[in-house]
Enzyme design. Structure first.
Site, mmCIF file in Angstrom:
data_model
loop_
_atom_site.group_PDB
_atom_site.id
_atom_site.type_symbol
_atom_site.label_atom_id
_atom_site.label_comp_id
_atom_site.label_asym_id
_atom_site.label_seq_id
_atom_site.Cartn_x
_atom_site.Cartn_y
_atom_site.Cartn_z
ATOM 1 C CB CYS A 134 -1.063 0.033 1.212
ATOM 2 S SG CYS A 134 -2.122 -1.348 1.093
ATOM 3 C CG HIS B 280 -3.113 1.330 -3.941
ATOM 4 N ND1 HIS B 280 -2.153 1.803 -3.306
ATOM 5 C CD2 HIS B 280 -4.094 0.923 -3.379
ATOM 6 C CE1 HIS B 280 -2.696 1.650 -2.000
ATOM 7 N NE2 HIS B 280 -4.011 1.371 -2.036
ATOM 8 C CG HIS C 197 -11.641 10.512 -11.945
ATOM 9 N ND1 HIS C 197 -12.992 10.275 -11.883
ATOM 10 C CD2 HIS C 197 -11.129 9.514 -13.101
ATOM 11 C CE1 HIS C 197 -13.401 9.242 -12.413
ATOM 12 N NE2 HIS C 197 -12.295 8.862 -13.029
ATOM 13 C CD GLU D 174 -8.656 1.120 0.774
ATOM 14 O OE1 GLU D 174 -8.297 2.432 1.208
ATOM 15 O OE2 GLU D 174 -7.900 0.149 0.966
#
Length: 146
Positions: free
Chosen positions: A37, A41, A78, A129
Site C-alpha cells: 500500500c 494504487h 479522480h 475501499e
C-alpha cells in the site's frame, strides 16, 4: 449503485437521511509498515453518509442530497488523495487510509452542516475501499448532541 444495508447509528433524532455515492481515487500510505500500500494504487470508493436532525429547512429538506455530493464527490473523484490538503505525508493520523478517509469525510460534512440554521448532524460515515474492506466513522456521542 449496489443496494446495501449499512450498520445504523443510535440516535434520538426524528429524521435520518442517507446519501450513497461512489468516486474513483488513487492513494498510497507513506509508511514502510503499509507494505504494498506504499505504492500508488486506486480504488472505487463507495461512501454512505448518515445525517440526522429534528428540523427541516425552508425547502422541506434536512439537507439537499446535491450539497452532500458536491462536498465529497467533487473534491475527491479522480484525484490522488495524498495531494489533497486534508491528508498528510508525515502524520499517521492524517494518512489517506480508509479510517482517516471516513473521519475526514465526516469533518467536511459536519463543517458544512454547522453553517445551516437547522443544525443537522452527521451521525455516521461508511467508506468501502474494496468489496471486502470498509470502515465506519461515528463521532463521539457528545459531538452528536451539540
Amino acid at each position: 449503485m449496489l443496494q446495501q444495508i449499512y450498520p445504523t447509528p443510535n440516535h434520538d433524532y426524528q429524521y435520518e437521511l442517507n446519501k450513497d455515492m461512489q468516486f474513483a481515487a488513487a492513494h498510497y500510505v507513506p509508511h514502510e509498515a503499509a507494505g504494498a500500500c506504499q505504492n500508488v494504487h486506486g480504488h472505487t470508493y463507495f461512501v454512505n453518509i448518515t445525517i440526522v436532525g429534528d428540523e427541516l429547512d425552508e425547502t422541506g429538506f434536512l439537507i439537499n442530497f446535491q450539497h452532500i455530493k458536491q462536498l465529497i464527490h467533487k473534491r475527491f473523484d479522480h484525484t490522488l488523495l495524498n495531494e489533497d490538503p486534508t491528508f498528510s505525508k508525515e502524520d499517521s493520523n492524517h494518512f489517506s487510509t480508509t479510517e482517516v478517509m471516513a473521519r475526514k469525510v465526516w469533518e467536511l460534512i459536519q463543517e458544512h452542516l454547522n453553517t445551516l440554521p437547522t443544525k443537522p448532524k452527521c451521525a455516521q460515515v461508511f467508506v468501502r475501499e474494496t468489496p471486502t474492506s470498509y470502515c465506519i466513522y461515528r463521532p463521539r456521542k457528545e459531538l452528536l448532541l451539540k
